[in-house]
Design an enzyme around this catalytic site. Structure first.
Site, PDB file in Angstrom:
ATOM      1  N   HIS A  93       0.866  -1.178   0.000  1.00 21.19           N
ATOM      2  CA  HIS A  93       0.000   0.000   0.000  1.00 21.19           C
ATOM      3  C   HIS A  93       0.902   1.226   0.000  1.00 21.19           C
ATOM      4  O   HIS A  93       1.856   1.295   0.775  1.00 21.19           O
ATOM      5  CB  HIS A  93      -0.899   0.019   1.234  1.00 21.19           C
ATOM      6  CG  HIS A  93      -1.992   1.045   1.169  1.00 21.19           C
ATOM      7  ND1 HIS A  93      -1.747   2.414   1.203  1.00 21.19           N
ATOM      8  CD2 HIS A  93      -3.339   0.920   1.055  1.00 21.19           C
ATOM      9  CE1 HIS A  93      -2.890   3.068   1.116  1.00 21.19           C
ATOM     10  NE2 HIS A  93      -3.871   2.194   1.033  1.00 21.19           N
TER      11      HIS A  93
ATOM     12  N   GLY B 274       6.528  21.635  10.028  1.00 20.83           N
ATOM     13  CA  GLY B 274       7.653  20.792  10.386  1.00 20.83           C
ATOM     14  C   GLY B 274       8.883  20.966   9.517  1.00 20.83           C
ATOM     15  O   GLY B 274       8.923  21.820   8.622  1.00 20.83           O
TER      16      GLY B 274
ATOM     17  N   HIS C 234      11.370  12.558   9.021  1.00 19.28           N
ATOM     18  CA  HIS C 234      11.751  11.971  10.302  1.00 19.28           C
ATOM     19  C   HIS C 234      12.530  10.699   9.981  1.00 19.28           C
ATOM     20  O   HIS C 234      12.139   9.930   9.094  1.00 19.28           O
ATOM     21  CB  HIS C 234      10.505  11.655  11.120  1.00 19.28           C
ATOM     22  CG  HIS C 234      10.787  11.172  12.498  1.00 19.28           C
ATOM     23  ND1 HIS C 234      11.215   9.887  12.774  1.00 19.28           N
ATOM     24  CD2 HIS C 234      10.708  11.793  13.714  1.00 19.28           C
ATOM     25  CE1 HIS C 234      11.373   9.732  14.068  1.00 19.28           C
ATOM     26  NE2 HIS C 234      11.077  10.876  14.670  1.00 19.28           N
ATOM     27  N   PRO C 235      13.638  10.430  10.651  1.00 18.67           N
ATOM     28  CA  PRO C 235      14.496   9.300  10.266  1.00 18.67           C
ATOM     29  C   PRO C 235      13.817   7.934  10.286  1.00 18.67           C
ATOM     30  O   PRO C 235      14.187   7.041   9.510  1.00 18.67           O
ATOM     31  CB  PRO C 235      15.643   9.360  11.284  1.00 18.67           C
ATOM     32  CG  PRO C 235      15.151  10.217  12.405  1.00 18.67           C
ATOM     33  CD  PRO C 235      14.207  11.193  11.781  1.00 18.67           C
ATOM     34  N   THR C 236      12.822   7.742  11.140  1.00 21.69           N
ATOM     35  CA  THR C 236      12.134   6.448  11.190  1.00 21.69           C
ATOM     36  C   THR C 236      10.645   6.541  10.873  1.00 21.69           C
ATOM     37  O   THR C 236      10.040   5.559  10.456  1.00 21.69           O
ATOM     38  CB  THR C 236      12.292   5.799  12.575  1.00 21.69           C
ATOM     39  OG1 THR C 236      11.735   6.668  13.578  1.00 21.69           O
ATOM     40  CG2 THR C 236      13.752   5.529  12.879  1.00 21.69           C
ATOM     41  N   ALA C 237      10.046   7.713  11.059  1.00 21.71           N
ATOM     42  CA  ALA C 237       8.592   7.861  10.890  1.00 21.71           C
ATOM     43  C   ALA C 237       8.204   8.560   9.594  1.00 21.71           C
ATOM     44  O   ALA C 237       7.015   8.679   9.296  1.00 21.71           O
ATOM     45  CB  ALA C 237       7.994   8.606  12.077  1.00 21.71           C
ATOM     46  N   GLY C 238       9.178   9.051   8.824  1.00 22.09           N
ATOM     47  CA  GLY C 238       8.874   9.680   7.549  1.00 22.09           C
ATOM     48  C   GLY C 238       8.132  10.987   7.681  1.00 22.09           C
ATOM     49  O   GLY C 238       8.629  11.947   8.258  1.00 22.09           O
TER      50      GLY C 238
END
Length: 302
Positions: A81, A162, A167-171
């Site tokens: 998805h 923002g 974000h390095p892990t959350a995009g």
């Protein structure tokens, strides 16, 4: 009480413990009702529906975001998805006693708070979009998480809130006010993916809808069809999908509602399909009232 529905889509469909944690979070509020959750292992995604008081929903979404940022690493995510983040999209749908302006103020206030607290880029879409090309969520998702950093270097894809880097892990996360969706699940008695894909492509040419395929454990396919309530009637949607399925000689086992219907007016136009669908017919408003009575009884018994 002013009531909104929120339908956060998170990029996790295989971790039942995380889903339980989110459901438990909703139980901490007196004026929030957990409507439904549909987790899809093939998509590796969960579709959550929660309704309730605006202020409590705002706090719930902030804490949900914190949980997902902690638990989901997009660098390790796989699924069929399109997605750009751990909390991929947070739609806001006005339900009772709330205007678009009030709902949009909530979106912008929450987007600012989340982006500042977690250094998470936020894109506004649908009715909250500040740019025409961002109204369609597919434009924002193009390239997905894997190309998000490169995409965000382009001036036209600077986020609404923002930092200018993922974000390095959350995009990144997509938020906005939108109209209610019609969602029907068509359960097909067929395991031929090529045939089911042909049905999907035919429907995409004639309907203003998004269509997702899910292979069930028995090998057969489920076709989930989502369309905006204002763009097509439920009757036409149902009739057109079943017509195309029959045209391709595919047997339809049943059709189900994946979540409650919103709006008593909409429900009235829906009644003529009642005998063709499995499952309970209930509006979000009725669900909220029913849950409220259950909670009241439980409190009285304590």
């Amino acid at each position: 009480m002013k009531i909104i529905e929120t339908l956060p889509n998170i990029s996790e469909g295989r971790n039942s413990e995380l889903i339980r944690q989110i459901r438990d979070l909703s139980d901490n509020y007196n004026r929030i009702w957990f409507i439904s959750c549909k987790s899809d292992e093939y998509f590796n995604r969960s579709f959550i529906s929660v309704a309730g008081d605006c202020e409590e929903i705002e706090d719930f979404l902030y804490k949900l975001t914190a949980i997902c940022i902690e638990k989901i690493d997009m660098n390790n995510h796989t699924g069929y998805h399109p997605r750009i983040g751990a909390i991929d999209v947070i739609p806001i749908v006005p339900v009772v006693g709330i205007t678009f302006e009030e709902a949009n103020n909530l979106v912008e206030r929450l987007a600012k708070k989340i982006s500042e607290s977690f250094s998470l880029p936020i894109y506004l879409y649908e009715k909250s979009a500040k740019k025409e090309e961002r109204k369609n969520i597919n434009n924002i998702r193009k390239g997905e998480f894997e190309f998000l950093e490169k995409k965000m270097k382009l001036p036209e894809w600077k986020p609404d809130f923002g930092p200018d880097i993922p974000h390095p892990t959350a995009g990144a996360t997509i938020m906005g006010v939108r109209d209610p969706l019609i969602t029907l699940d068509f359960h097909l008695n067929n395991s031929d993916r090529w045939l089911v894909e042909q049905i999907k492509q035919e429907l995409l040419m004639i309907l203003p809808a998004n269509i997702f395929l899910e292979r069930k454990f028995n090998g057969k396919f489920n076709m989930s069809v989502n369309a905006k309530e204002g763009e097509i009637s439920l009757t036409i949607l149902y009739n057109e999908v079943t017509r195309v399925i029959n045209h391709f000689g595919c047997e339809l086992e049943r059709v189900t509602l994946s979540s409650p219907i919103m709006g008593s007016t909409f429900l009235k136009s829906f009644r003529n399909l009642a005998e063709k669908l499995d499952g309970e017919i209930i509006t979000i408003e009725e669900k909220i009232l029913a849950n409220s009575e259950v909670r009241k009884i439980r409190k009285d018994q304590i």
